[in-house]
Design a protein around this motif. Structure first.
Motif, PDB file in Angstrom:
ATOM      1  N   ARG A 262     108.950  81.845 180.524  1.00  0.00           N
ATOM      2  CA  ARG A 262     109.263  80.843 181.362  1.00  0.00           C
ATOM      3  C   ARG A 262     108.249  80.167 181.942  1.00  0.00           C
ATOM      4  NH1 ARG A 262     111.506  81.642 186.852  1.00  0.00           N
ATOM      5  NH2 ARG A 262     111.335  83.961 186.475  1.00  0.00           N
ATOM      6  N   ASN A 263     108.127  78.712 182.085  1.00  0.00           N
ATOM      7  CA  ASN A 263     107.224  78.014 182.582  1.00  0.00           C
ATOM      8  C   ASN A 263     107.568  77.926 184.125  1.00  0.00           C
ATOM      9  OD1 ASN A 263     105.307  76.335 183.028  1.00  0.00           O
ATOM     10  ND2 ASN A 263     105.762  74.699 181.441  1.00  0.00           N
ATOM     11  N   GLY A 264     106.502  78.419 184.794  1.00  0.00           N
ATOM     12  CA  GLY A 264     106.537  78.172 186.350  1.00  0.00           C
ATOM     13  C   GLY A 264     105.707  77.070 186.766  1.00  0.00           C
ATOM     14  N   GLU A 265     105.392  75.943 185.991  1.00  0.00           N
ATOM     15  CA  GLU A 265     104.421  74.864 186.271  1.00  0.00           C
ATOM     16  C   GLU A 265     105.080  73.505 185.885  1.00  0.00           C
ATOM     17  OE1 GLU A 265     100.346  76.148 186.533  1.00  0.00           O
ATOM     18  OE2 GLU A 265     100.873  76.762 184.608  1.00  0.00           O
ATOM     19  N   THR A 266     104.937  72.534 186.604  1.00  0.00           N
ATOM     20  CA  THR A 266     105.235  71.227 186.316  1.00  0.00           C
ATOM     21  C   THR A 266     104.638  70.675 185.243  1.00  0.00           C
ATOM     22  OG1 THR A 266     103.778  70.332 187.897  1.00  0.00           O
ATOM     23  CG2 THR A 266     105.999  70.756 188.566  1.00  0.00           C
TER      24      THR A 266
ATOM     25  N   THR B 182     104.554  81.269 183.092  1.00  0.00           N
ATOM     26  CA  THR B 182     103.235  80.989 183.335  1.00  0.00           C
ATOM     27  C   THR B 182     102.995  80.181 184.764  1.00  0.00           C
ATOM     28  OG1 THR B 182     104.215  78.507 182.558  1.00  0.00           O
ATOM     29  CG2 THR B 182     103.497  79.974 180.954  1.00  0.00           C
ATOM     30  N   ILE B 183     101.965  80.426 185.182  1.00  0.00           N
ATOM     31  CA  ILE B 183     101.803  80.134 186.928  1.00  0.00           C
ATOM     32  C   ILE B 183     100.197  79.820 187.062  1.00  0.00           C
ATOM     33  CG2 ILE B 183     101.882  82.129 187.492  1.00  0.00           C
ATOM     34  CD1 ILE B 183     103.444  79.083 189.279  1.00  0.00           C
ATOM     35  N   GLY B 184      99.773  78.972 187.605  1.00  0.00           N
ATOM     36  CA  GLY B 184      98.221  78.712 187.754  1.00  0.00           C
ATOM     37  C   GLY B 184      97.406  78.763 186.608  1.00  0.00           C
ATOM     38  N   LEU B 185      97.817  78.316 185.499  1.00  0.00           N
ATOM     39  CA  LEU B 185      97.181  78.161 184.221  1.00  0.00           C
ATOM     40  C   LEU B 185      96.851  79.516 183.771  1.00  0.00           C
ATOM     41  CD1 LEU B 185      95.171  75.192 184.619  1.00  0.00           C
ATOM     42  CD2 LEU B 185      97.181  75.367 183.248  1.00  0.00           C
ATOM     43  N   ARG B 186      97.797  80.357 183.820  1.00  0.00           N
ATOM     44  CA  ARG B 186      97.848  81.785 183.502  1.00  0.00           C
ATOM     45  C   ARG B 186      99.157  82.404 182.994  1.00  0.00           C
ATOM     46  NH1 ARG B 186      93.274  85.226 185.066  1.00  0.00           N
ATOM     47  NH2 ARG B 186      94.770  86.751 184.279  1.00  0.00           N
ATOM     48  N   PHE B 187      99.281  83.154 182.085  1.00  0.00           N
ATOM     49  CA  PHE B 187     100.490  84.043 181.779  1.00  0.00           C
ATOM     50  C   PHE B 187     100.409  85.297 182.809  1.00  0.00           C
ATOM     51  CE2 PHE B 187      99.329  82.201 177.719  1.00  0.00           C
ATOM     52  CZ  PHE B 187     100.461  81.564 177.507  1.00  0.00           C
ATOM     53  N   MET B 188     101.647  85.502 183.396  1.00  0.00           N
ATOM     54  CA  MET B 188     101.754  86.652 184.402  1.00  0.00           C
ATOM     55  C   MET B 188     102.986  87.322 184.030  1.00  0.00           C
ATOM     56  SD  MET B 188      99.310  86.132 186.338  1.00  0.00           S
ATOM     57  CE  MET B 188      99.240  86.142 187.973  1.00  0.00           C
ATOM     58  N   PRO B 189     102.714  88.592 183.574  1.00  0.00           N
ATOM     59  CA  PRO B 189     101.704  89.179 183.584  1.00  0.00           C
ATOM     60  C   PRO B 189     100.788  88.769 182.081  1.00  0.00           C
ATOM     61  CG  PRO B 189     103.414  90.802 182.863  1.00  0.00           C
ATOM     62  CD  PRO B 189     103.982  89.436 183.264  1.00  0.00           C
ATOM     63  N   ASP B 190      99.490  89.038 182.419  1.00  0.00           N
ATOM     64  CA  ASP B 190      98.843  88.645 181.044  1.00  0.00           C
ATOM     65  C   ASP B 190      98.922  89.715 179.845  1.00  0.00           C
ATOM     66  OD1 ASP B 190      97.276  90.521 182.267  1.00  0.00           O
ATOM     67  OD2 ASP B 190      95.484  89.263 182.554  1.00  0.00           O
ATOM     68  N   ASP B 191      99.307  90.988 180.130  1.00  0.00           N
ATOM     69  CA  ASP B 191      99.529  91.829 179.324  1.00  0.00           C
ATOM     70  C   ASP B 191     100.962  92.439 179.487  1.00  0.00           C
ATOM     71  OD1 ASP B 191      97.028  91.843 178.059  1.00  0.00           O
ATOM     72  OD2 ASP B 191      96.294  93.617 178.782  1.00  0.00           O
ATOM     73  N   ILE B 192     101.765  92.624 178.487  1.00  0.00           N
ATOM     74  CA  ILE B 192     103.267  93.207 178.754  1.00  0.00           C
ATOM     75  C   ILE B 192     103.241  94.264 177.689  1.00  0.00           C
ATOM     76  CG2 ILE B 192     104.449  91.205 177.600  1.00  0.00           C
ATOM     77  CD1 ILE B 192     106.799  91.644 179.366  1.00  0.00           C
TER      78      ILE B 192
ATOM     79  N   LEU C 215      92.594  76.704 178.052  1.00  0.00           N
ATOM     80  CA  LEU C 215      91.850  77.574 177.422  1.00  0.00           C
ATOM     81  C   LEU C 215      91.715  78.927 178.412  1.00  0.00           C
ATOM     82  CD1 LEU C 215      89.031  75.307 176.006  1.00  0.00           C
ATOM     83  CD2 LEU C 215      90.932  76.438 174.980  1.00  0.00           C
ATOM     84  N   THR C 216      92.484  78.859 179.313  1.00  0.00           N
ATOM     85  CA  THR C 216      92.388  80.191 180.473  1.00  0.00           C
ATOM     86  C   THR C 216      93.557  80.801 180.199  1.00  0.00           C
ATOM     87  OG1 THR C 216      93.254  78.679 182.262  1.00  0.00           O
ATOM     88  CG2 THR C 216      90.939  78.976 182.368  1.00  0.00           C
ATOM     89  N   MET C 217      94.510  80.466 179.111  1.00  0.00           N
ATOM     90  CA  MET C 217      95.877  81.101 179.158  1.00  0.00           C
ATOM     91  C   MET C 217      95.684  81.979 177.762  1.00  0.00           C
ATOM     92  SD  MET C 217      98.189  78.036 180.435  1.00  0.00           S
ATOM     93  CE  MET C 217     100.032  79.101 180.417  1.00  0.00           C
ATOM     94  N   ASN C 218      95.211  83.210 178.013  1.00  0.00           N
ATOM     95  CA  ASN C 218      95.011  84.259 177.022  1.00  0.00           C
ATOM     96  C   ASN C 218      95.900  85.395 177.291  1.00  0.00           C
ATOM     97  OD1 ASN C 218      93.083  82.530 175.983  1.00  0.00           O
ATOM     98  ND2 ASN C 218      91.839  83.327 177.370  1.00  0.00           N
ATOM     99  N   ALA C 219      96.749  86.009 176.291  1.00  0.00           N
ATOM    100  CA  ALA C 219      97.481  87.208 176.732  1.00  0.00           C
ATOM    101  C   ALA C 219      97.948  88.082 175.626  1.00  0.00           C
ATOM    102  CB  ALA C 219      98.829  86.864 177.530  1.00  0.00           C
ATOM    103  N   ARG C 220      98.834  89.053 175.857  1.00  0.00           N
ATOM    104  CA  ARG C 220      99.121  89.996 174.855  1.00  0.00           C
ATOM    105  C   ARG C 220     100.398  90.749 175.111  1.00  0.00           C
ATOM    106  NH1 ARG C 220      95.273  95.254 174.463  1.00  0.00           N
ATOM    107  NH2 ARG C 220      95.417  95.448 176.825  1.00  0.00           N
TER     108      ARG C 220
END
Length: 154
Positions: free
Chosen positions: A79-83, A58-68, A144-149
Motif C-alpha cells: 500500500r502506498n503511504g506517500e503522495t 511505502t513510507i519515507g522512500l522505504r518499504f515498511m517492513p523491509d523484510d516480511i 534507489l533506497t527502496m529495497n526489500a524482500r
C-alpha cells in the motif's frame, strides 16, 4: 516594467512557490505526508500508515517492513503511504551503499512489476500470492533506497 506589473509578477511567484517546492521534494523523501506523519496528521490517518498482517507500506522512500516472512500461499499487499508513485518490481538488487542506503544495481525478473498510484488514489495497492517457498527480492525502480524482500516459508 511598471510598479503594478512588478507587484503582480512578484505575487504570482510567491503564490507558486509552495507548488514548486512540493514538486521538488516529492522525490527526495520529504513529502508532506512524511513530515505530517510525525506532527500533524489526525490519529486515524497515522494509524492507517501502520502495516496490517501480510502488508507492506511505502513510507519515507522505504518499504515498511523491509523484510516480511509469510507461509506459502499467503497474499502480500503493498500500500502506498506517500503522495508520490512507486513501483513494486521483483528482482535482484545489490551493492547497497551503507552510508546512503542507495542500491548500486538492480535487475527485474518479471515475476511482478506494478506501478503504485499515490496514496489515496485508485491503484495505490498491489497484491501478490506467493505459492512457492523462497526469498523474493523486490525494489522500487525510480527510488534507489527502496529495497526489500519477502521470505516465504514452506
Amino acid at each position: 516594467m511598471s510598479p503594478t506589473a512588478r507587484t503582480i509578477r512578484s505575487g504570482l511567484a510567491i503564490a507558486a512557490l509552495p507548488l514548486v517546492l512540493a514538486a521538488l521534494v516529492g522525490c527526495t523523501g520529504n513529502t508532506p505526508a512524511i513530515i505530517a506523519t510525525s506532527t500533524s496528521l489526525p490519529q486515524a490517518a497515522e494509524e492507517s500508515l501502520e502495516a496490517g498482517p501480510n502488508e507492506v507500506i511505502t513510507i519515507g522512500l522505504r518499504f515498511m517492513p523491509d523484510d516480511i516472512t509469510v507461509p506459502v500461499g499467503t497474499t502480500v499487499t503493498w500500500r502506498n503511504g506517500e503522495t508520490i508513485g512507486h513501483t513494486i518490481t521483483s528482482g535482484a538488487w545489490g551493492d547497497v551503499n551503507e552510508s546512503t542506503g542507495l542500491r548500486g544495481s538492480q535487475s527485474a525478473d518479471g515475476l511482478f512489476d506494478h506501478a503504485l498510484a499515490p496514496m489515496g488514489q485508485e491503484g495505490d495497492t498491489f497484491s501478490f500470492t506467493f505459492t512457492e517457498p523462497g526469498e523474493y527480492l523486490y525494489f522500487c525502480m525510480p527510488h534507489l533506497t527502496m529495497n526489500a524482500r519477502v521470505i516465504v516459508e514452506g
